[in-house]
Design an enzyme around this catalytic site. Structure first.
Site, mmCIF file in Angstrom:
data_model
loop_
_atom_site.group_PDB
_atom_site.id
_atom_site.type_symbol
_atom_site.label_atom_id
_atom_site.label_comp_id
_atom_site.label_asym_id
_atom_site.label_seq_id
_atom_site.Cartn_x
_atom_site.Cartn_y
_atom_site.Cartn_z
ATOM 1 N N ASP A 204 44.407 33.791 54.729
ATOM 2 C CA ASP A 204 44.304 34.387 53.400
ATOM 3 C C ASP A 204 43.369 35.603 53.419
ATOM 4 O O ASP A 204 42.174 35.483 53.698
ATOM 5 C CB ASP A 204 43.772 33.295 52.447
ATOM 6 C CG ASP A 204 43.937 33.654 50.985
ATOM 7 O OD1 ASP A 204 44.334 34.791 50.690
ATOM 8 O OD2 ASP A 204 43.663 32.778 50.139
ATOM 9 N N ASP B 83 48.753 34.999 42.937
ATOM 10 C CA ASP B 83 48.787 33.548 42.759
ATOM 11 C C ASP B 83 49.676 33.146 41.585
ATOM 12 O O ASP B 83 49.429 33.540 40.441
ATOM 13 C CB ASP B 83 47.367 33.024 42.518
ATOM 14 C CG ASP B 83 46.537 33.081 43.788
ATOM 15 O OD1 ASP B 83 46.967 33.736 44.761
ATOM 16 O OD2 ASP B 83 45.457 32.458 43.811
HETATM 17 C C1 GLA Z 1 43.909 32.767 47.121
HETATM 18 C C2 GLA Z 1 45.281 32.239 47.525
HETATM 19 C C3 GLA Z 1 45.480 30.846 46.947
HETATM 20 C C4 GLA Z 1 44.385 29.913 47.425
HETATM 21 C C5 GLA Z 1 43.024 30.499 47.086
HETATM 22 C C6 GLA Z 1 41.893 29.721 47.737
HETATM 23 O O1 GLA Z 1 43.813 32.971 45.753
HETATM 24 O O2 GLA Z 1 46.288 33.100 47.099
HETATM 25 O O3 GLA Z 1 46.752 30.337 47.321
HETATM 26 O O4 GLA Z 1 44.509 29.736 48.810
HETATM 27 O O5 GLA Z 1 42.906 31.852 47.535
HETATM 28 O O6 GLA Z 1 40.649 30.259 47.459
#
Ligand code: GLA
Length: 527
Positions: free
Chosen positions: A262, A340
């Protein structure tokens, strides 16, 4: 930098905008339930599910639990099992070492006192993994920074006991917050980041990572883990920056089979924030260049390929730099195409339509990922809340699942496994709908005939038939029609309702259905 800023600003604004249209009405899910559950209950006789093809790398550990519904005990047998692999006849778990490069055609049989079923599975030993979209569970949208080893073990238990594993869900994936953070409200998640050798140290809620993956593997399931190429993850926990190979080797030694990588704080580095480190290229001030976006993912992708374990590589960087164009090239098996989804659950149709624009990049081993299936009990992403029952209308949940299946998206459920209810399982566990997702051609559905209220999504399947979703985004029921000419087919065609698992008959020229508000009718059309 600017793009990052825009991304994070938009995440921020989404976070403060009043919640979704459906949740602001605070509708009770029960009042939205359809008069019937779509998916018929599993029959007592065995029904073998799961992909028809499975990719793995020679010499690596092999683990595959045959997904199979029906009353247990079931006795399994497999013809054509290559040497090095063995079957546990009562659990249906195949394990051992991946055979030499080549294709191995297995014929699996499952038998119980009520009947038997037979299904083929081709094991493809080569350099490709995830020949069909990964399916499993991820903790994020239910448990956020509250996740513990115990909760992950329970998720694995429920994956088996609920029947989810019997339709193909197999990965049990930890998301962020398993490591230590430099600072956090919970003192038990604060501690030394690395030991004297530089090895990453899990926080006190994860006392035994190897024990955890052993527990998951003993059920025939696979385990996933998460980190960031930056110094910190999105949740502010320790990332892998400058420890990429060491961390990847540690994850493999612990026994993980899946890595979500990520971007998070890497934006700072990519846009010139690490000039003191001569080994890390920087890309000048401002937005990272294409090379800047690719660099950390190529670095990790190359490392993962050298490991002595199969590790599915999940790129999470929200679609920056048109990741669908190069995600596969840097070793990724799936890549998020947007921000997200937890912030956009009222925009499921829009998110799906946007994701489907990248359909040409969807293929076996390389998947567009519009984020997790968030239904059942999920926590509010805006405040990382305690899970509550989703207010999403029931018909929209069936539409959501249909879209993900038609788009060949990874099917990763991210709700509270301890509170799975009959309706949520009914949406998650329809093997005929999932079979569309797992189709070996790996096509992402094509959107045709779109109006303000309705659209069709069509996906070609390996047997020559077509899966078609008739979608209605409107607030009232609508008739939606698919003409054979639009599908480039002619003559009498059999139409099967995939959700109800029922043949509807033979149709000449077209098929039309009354589609419920914000819902779907999903059919398979073929001779
Ligand atoms: C980002 C990702 C999410 C999750 C969060 C964790 O927002 O897109 O899917 O993994 O980080 O902090």
């Amino acid at each position: 930098m600017k793009r990052n800023l825009i991304l994070y600003l938009s995440l921020f604004f989404l976070a403060v905008i009043p919640l979704t249209s459906f949740s602001s009405e605070k509708s009770d899910q029960k009042s939205n339930l359809p008069s019937e559950l779509y998916t018929p209950g599993p029959k007592p006789e065995p029904r073998i599910n799961g992909p028809l093809v499975y990719g793995c790398r020679p010499g690596h550990p092999f683990l595959y639990r045959i997904p199979c519904q029906g009353e247990r005990p079931i006795s399994f047998s497999v013809k054509g099992l290559p040497s090095g692999l063995k079957l546990d006849a009562s659990t249906g778990i195949i394990s051992g070492i991946v055979p030499a490069k080549g294709d191995y055609e297995l014929i699996i049989q499952a038998k119980n006192s009520k009947g038997k079923d037979i299904r083929k599975l081709k094991i493809v030993s080569g350099d490709k993994l995830a020949l069909t979209p990964p399916m499993g569970y991820n903790h994020w949208y239910a448990h956020y920074d509250r996740i513990t080893d115990q909760m992950m073990r329970e998720a694995a238990d429920v994956l088996i006991n609920s029947g989810m594993a019997d339709v193909g869900y197999q990965y049990v994936n930890i998301d962020d917050c398993w490591m230590n953070a430099p600072k956090n409200n919970d003192p038990k998640r604060v501690g030394p980041i690395r030991n004297a050798q530089g090895n990453i140290i899990p926080n006190s809620y994860f006392p035994d990572m190897k024990g955890l993956t052993d527990y998951i593997h003993a059920k025939g399931l696979k385990a996933g883990i998460y980190t960031s190429p930056g110094t910190l993850t999105c949740g502010g926990f320790a990332g892998a920056f400058k420890h990429e190979e060491q961390d990847a080797r540690q994850f493999a030694a612990w026994g993980f089979d899946f890595l979500k990588y990520d971007w998070c704080s890497y934006g700072h580095i990519a846009s010139g924030g690490s000039p003191e480190d001569k080994n890390i290229p920087t890309w000048g001030k401002g937005a990272p260049t294409l090379e800047g976006y690719q660099y950390p993912y190529k670095l990790m992708g190359d490392i993962l390929k050298k490991l002595d374990r199969d590790v599915v590589f999940n790129l999470c960087q929200y679609g920056m730099g048109d990741v669908w164009k190069w995600g596969g090239g840097v070793g990724g098996h799936c890549w998020r195409t947007s921000g997200d989804l937890g912030f956009e659950l009222d925009r499921i149709f829009d998110v799906a339509l946007k994701n489907s624009e990248h359909r040409e990049y969807s293929k076996p081993g390389e998947w567009n990922d519009p984020d997790y299936i968030q239904i059942g009990w999920i926590g509010n992403a805006n405040n990382m809340g305690i899970p509550e029952l989703t207010p999403m209308p029931a018909n929209m949940q069936y539409a959501y699942m249909s879209l993900w299946c038609l788009m060949a998206a990874p099917l990763i459920y991210s709700g509270d496994m301890s509170k799975l209810d009959e309706f949520t399982l009914n949406v998650l566990c329809n093997p005929e709908v999932i079979e569309v997702n797992q189709d070996p051609l790996g096509e992402c559905g094509l959107v045709i005939k779109k109006s303000d209220q309705t659209f069709l999504m069509v996906k070609n399947l390996v047997d020559g038939s077509k899966a078609v979703g008739l979608f209605n985004r409107g607030k009232s029921e609508a008739e939606v029609e698919v003409n054979w000419s639009e599908l480039e087919i002619s003559g009498k065609q059999t139409v099967r309702d995939l959700w109800r698992q029922k043949d509807l008959g033979k149709y000449q020229n077209k098929y039309a259905a009354q589609v419920p508000a914000q819902g779907v009718v999903m059919v398979k059309i073929g001779k």
